[in-house]
Design a protein around this motif. Sequence first.
Motif, PDB file in Angstrom:
ATOM      1  N   LEU A   1       0.818  -1.202   0.000  1.00 23.60           N
ATOM      2  CA  LEU A   1       0.000   0.000   0.000  1.00 23.60           C
ATOM      3  C   LEU A   1       0.855   1.256   0.000  1.00 23.60           C
ATOM      4  O   LEU A   1       1.911   1.310   0.648  1.00 23.60           O
ATOM      5  N   ASN A   2       0.413   2.274  -0.712  1.00 23.73           N
ATOM      6  CA  ASN A   2       0.997   3.604  -0.586  1.00 23.73           C
ATOM      7  C   ASN A   2       0.429   4.223   0.687  1.00 23.73           C
ATOM      8  O   ASN A   2      -0.781   4.461   0.769  1.00 23.73           O
ATOM      9  N   PRO A   3       1.258   4.491   1.703  1.00 22.31           N
ATOM     10  CA  PRO A   3       0.712   4.966   2.981  1.00 22.31           C
ATOM     11  C   PRO A   3       0.130   6.372   2.910  1.00 22.31           C
ATOM     12  O   PRO A   3      -0.630   6.764   3.800  1.00 22.31           O
ATOM     13  N   ALA A   4       0.454   7.128   1.867  1.00 24.48           N
ATOM     14  CA  ALA A   4      -0.119   8.461   1.718  1.00 24.48           C
ATOM     15  C   ALA A   4      -1.563   8.409   1.244  1.00 24.48           C
ATOM     16  O   ALA A   4      -2.346   9.313   1.525  1.00 24.48           O
ATOM     17  N   THR A   5      -1.913   7.346   0.518  1.00 27.19           N
ATOM     18  CA  THR A   5      -3.234   7.271  -0.091  1.00 27.19           C
ATOM     19  C   THR A   5      -4.026   6.035   0.313  1.00 27.19           C
ATOM     20  O   THR A   5      -5.247   5.997   0.153  1.00 27.19           O
ATOM     21  N   GLY A   6      -3.342   5.007   0.791  1.00 24.08           N
ATOM     22  CA  GLY A   6      -4.002   3.747   1.075  1.00 24.08           C
ATOM     23  C   GLY A   6      -4.255   2.900  -0.150  1.00 24.08           C
ATOM     24  O   GLY A   6      -4.868   1.829  -0.065  1.00 24.08           O
ATOM     25  N   VAL A   7      -3.779   3.341  -1.323  1.00 26.75           N
ATOM     26  CA  VAL A   7      -4.006   2.645  -2.584  1.00 26.75           C
ATOM     27  C   VAL A   7      -3.006   1.495  -2.734  1.00 26.75           C
ATOM     28  O   VAL A   7      -1.827   1.632  -2.403  1.00 26.75           O
ATOM     29  N   VAL A   8      -3.473   0.369  -3.242  1.00 24.50           N
ATOM     30  CA  VAL A   8      -2.598  -0.762  -3.527  1.00 24.50           C
ATOM     31  C   VAL A   8      -1.750  -0.427  -4.753  1.00 24.50           C
ATOM     32  O   VAL A   8      -2.278  -0.116  -5.818  1.00 24.50           O
ATOM     33  N   ILE A   9      -0.431  -0.468  -4.610  1.00 29.35           N
ATOM     34  CA  ILE A   9       0.452  -0.142  -5.728  1.00 29.35           C
ATOM     35  C   ILE A   9       1.129  -1.367  -6.317  1.00 29.35           C
ATOM     36  O   ILE A   9       1.692  -1.317  -7.413  1.00 29.35           O
ATOM     37  N   ALA A  10       1.110  -2.484  -5.585  1.00 32.72           N
ATOM     38  CA  ALA A  10       1.746  -3.706  -6.075  1.00 32.72           C
ATOM     39  C   ALA A  10       1.355  -4.855  -5.161  1.00 32.72           C
ATOM     40  O   ALA A  10       0.729  -4.650  -4.109  1.00 32.72           O
ATOM     41  N   THR A  11       1.715  -6.058  -5.563  1.00 30.38           N
ATOM     42  CA  THR A  11       1.576  -7.224  -4.701  1.00 30.38           C
ATOM     43  C   THR A  11       2.861  -8.035  -4.766  1.00 30.38           C
ATOM     44  O   THR A  11       3.606  -7.965  -5.747  1.00 30.38           O
ATOM     45  N   VAL A  12       3.117  -8.778  -3.713  1.00 31.83           N
ATOM     46  CA  VAL A  12       4.243  -9.709  -3.686  1.00 31.83           C
ATOM     47  C   VAL A  12       3.741 -11.038  -3.138  1.00 31.83           C
ATOM     48  O   VAL A  12       2.686 -11.099  -2.495  1.00 31.83           O
ATOM     49  N   PRO A  13       4.465 -12.108  -3.387  1.00 30.80           N
ATOM     50  CA  PRO A  13       4.006 -13.413  -2.901  1.00 30.80           C
ATOM     51  C   PRO A  13       3.938 -13.481  -1.384  1.00 30.80           C
ATOM     52  O   PRO A  13       4.768 -12.895  -0.682  1.00 30.80           O
ATOM     53  N   GLU A  14       2.950 -14.183  -0.905  1.00 28.94           N
ATOM     54  CA  GLU A  14       2.893 -14.525   0.515  1.00 28.94           C
ATOM     55  C   GLU A  14       3.607 -15.852   0.673  1.00 28.94           C
ATOM     56  O   GLU A  14       3.017 -16.928   0.583  1.00 28.94           O
ATOM     57  N   GLY A  15       4.922 -15.757   0.866  1.00 33.63           N
ATOM     58  CA  GLY A  15       5.771 -16.934   0.817  1.00 33.63           C
ATOM     59  C   GLY A  15       5.457 -17.948   1.901  1.00 33.63           C
ATOM     60  O   GLY A  15       4.833 -17.641   2.928  1.00 33.63           O
ATOM     61  N   THR A  16       5.913 -19.166   1.682  1.00 32.76           N
ATOM     62  CA  THR A  16       5.667 -20.284   2.588  1.00 32.76           C
ATOM     63  C   THR A  16       6.987 -20.929   2.990  1.00 32.76           C
ATOM     64  O   THR A  16       8.051 -20.620   2.449  1.00 32.76           O
ATOM     65  N   ALA A  17       6.902 -21.871   3.923  1.00 36.56           N
ATOM     66  CA  ALA A  17       8.092 -22.626   4.315  1.00 36.56           C
ATOM     67  C   ALA A  17       8.651 -23.416   3.130  1.00 36.56           C
ATOM     68  O   ALA A  17       9.871 -23.604   3.024  1.00 36.56           O
ATOM     69  N   ALA A  18       7.778 -23.843   2.218  1.00 38.06           N
ATOM     70  CA  ALA A  18       8.252 -24.566   1.035  1.00 38.06           C
ATOM     71  C   ALA A  18       9.069 -23.651   0.134  1.00 38.06           C
ATOM     72  O   ALA A  18      10.066 -24.083  -0.474  1.00 38.06           O
ATOM     73  N   ASP A  19       8.664 -22.379   0.021  1.00 43.53           N
ATOM     74  CA  ASP A  19       9.455 -21.417  -0.751  1.00 43.53           C
ATOM     75  C   ASP A  19      10.832 -21.227  -0.113  1.00 43.53           C
ATOM     76  O   ASP A  19      11.852 -21.122  -0.813  1.00 43.53           O
ATOM     77  N   VAL A  20      10.863 -21.165   1.203  1.00 40.81           N
ATOM     78  CA  VAL A  20      12.139 -21.059   1.912  1.00 40.81           C
ATOM     79  C   VAL A  20      13.005 -22.274   1.623  1.00 40.81           C
ATOM     80  O   VAL A  20      14.214 -22.152   1.357  1.00 40.81           O
ATOM     81  N   ASP A  21      12.424 -23.460   1.642  1.00 39.46           N
ATOM     82  CA  ASP A  21      13.179 -24.677   1.352  1.00 39.46           C
ATOM     83  C   ASP A  21      13.832 -24.603  -0.032  1.00 39.46           C
ATOM     84  O   ASP A  21      15.008 -24.976  -0.203  1.00 39.46           O
ATOM     85  N   ARG A  22      13.075 -24.128  -1.035  1.00 45.90           N
ATOM     86  CA  ARG A  22      13.618 -24.037  -2.391  1.00 45.90           C
ATOM     87  C   ARG A  22      14.767 -23.037  -2.460  1.00 45.90           C
ATOM     88  O   ARG A  22      15.783 -23.282  -3.116  1.00 45.90           O
ATOM     89  N   ALA A  23      14.606 -21.909  -1.784  1.00 45.93           N
ATOM     90  CA  ALA A  23      15.658 -20.895  -1.802  1.00 45.93           C
ATOM     91  C   ALA A  23      16.906 -21.375  -1.075  1.00 45.93           C
ATOM     92  O   ALA A  23      18.041 -21.148  -1.538  1.00 45.93           O
ATOM     93  N   VAL A  24      16.728 -22.038   0.055  1.00 51.35           N
ATOM     94  CA  VAL A  24      17.877 -22.570   0.805  1.00 51.35           C
ATOM     95  C   VAL A  24      18.590 -23.639  -0.013  1.00 51.35           C
ATOM     96  O   VAL A  24      19.833 -23.707  -0.027  1.00 51.35           O
TER      97      VAL A  24
END
Length: 477
Positions: A31-54
Amino acid sequence: MTSNKELSFPAPAHWIDGRAVLFDGPAIEVLNPATGVVIATVPEGTAADVDRAVAAATAAFPAWAATAPAERAAVIRRIAPGLKARGEEIAAAMSAEMGAPISFARRVATGLPPMTIETLAGVAEDFPWSEEIANSLIVREPIGVVAAIVPWNFPLQQIVTKVIPALLAGNSVVLKPSEVAPLVARTFAEAATEAGLPAGVLNVVHGTGQVVGEALAAHPGIDMVSFTGSTRAGKQVSAAASKTVKRVALELGGKSANIILPDADLKDAVTRGLASAWTNNGQICGAYTRMLVPAGLHDEVVNLLREAADEYTVGDPADETTRLGPLASEAQRERVTAYIERGIADGATLVLGGPGRPDRLPTGAYVRPTIFANVDPDSVIAQEEIFGPVLAVIPYTDDDHAVQIANSTIYGLNGAVFGEGEHALAIAKRMRTGQVDINGGQFNPLAPFGGYKQSGNGREYGRLGLEEFLETKAIQR
């Protein structure tokens, strides 16, 4: 300049094994804190994502660790121009995602990270990777896979401060940006890849601290965690990491005292002190949030603060004239407002500011920049980290009293003294804190940065910052 309203960001993705990894699961809105508008999204990562990165970091580690330090430094140096070329993009993202005034964001984005990279690369090039002590050969080797968990208040600089020395030391890294300000992590990963960093040496996993941060801290494939954030969260990281006895470096909260001595240049001390307390909307762990003044000069200091505060324009962070923007989130606004209300309830003198949003800014995560005077040094607003533009002015009677007040909190990250040189130095040596600035002493990226007490452990920047990411081996012969 690109308006925040016109910004577009890459498709949301983690960065694993040298490439963007798209996802089709839950997303976190930025969110842009000045406006409250959504400007982007990112993944809500999981433990499985961590496993792949590690796994990617583990596979990439041996070759990178075996690369000569001079070759590693050469790759790292090439990241700096890549970031400079993206300076405007980074500044606009920082302003849009966490509310930093664009003029401030531009200085931070284009100046400090490239300078830090160049400085740390030079440290690595001159570092004694081995030495002889009597019949022992002492060698310094990379730790392994490092988890770097960074906060939202300086998104790119915090990444650089952790990731660059870890890479220079020969480690591979899994980076978790803050979900509040995650956008520049992708830019950094792209610049590092373009500089020639091998695939898998740097990985990025987005998500919350409760899920991704905890998974990294507890993961048996992570050899070290470097964390910057609140003292509360740092304790949780330490507890999770203790299960595998991995190394933990913590840079946590602060409640820094600015001691103004009777022999100080009063106007300069007050002006610089307020600037530290309110820079980046007060969202700096090392901000001088307590101004300690001789009791006989208290009222004069308060008058000077009123004058200095007139220079701080609160407004849209995309406006070039804005000095103070919104806080990073609505939750942060509510937190800071509660502290302001507590200060009033506890009897501190409200000099300016107070609860509520500034005039003409009825929406957005804005607070009134606030100054309290005659603050009780044991009160909540003098003891707890507020992380917003709130300054507490505290009178003291003599040098011993000033030092006692300065050292009276659970924190020990930063501090300042203004006064005659030798007098100020004597006071600085008595302060239980990792850094002390005398008469506006400038930031030095070759000097170590870190805290005493519950402000954390370990050091960043300079030679000691590089050593944090190294193991030491003694070979007798």
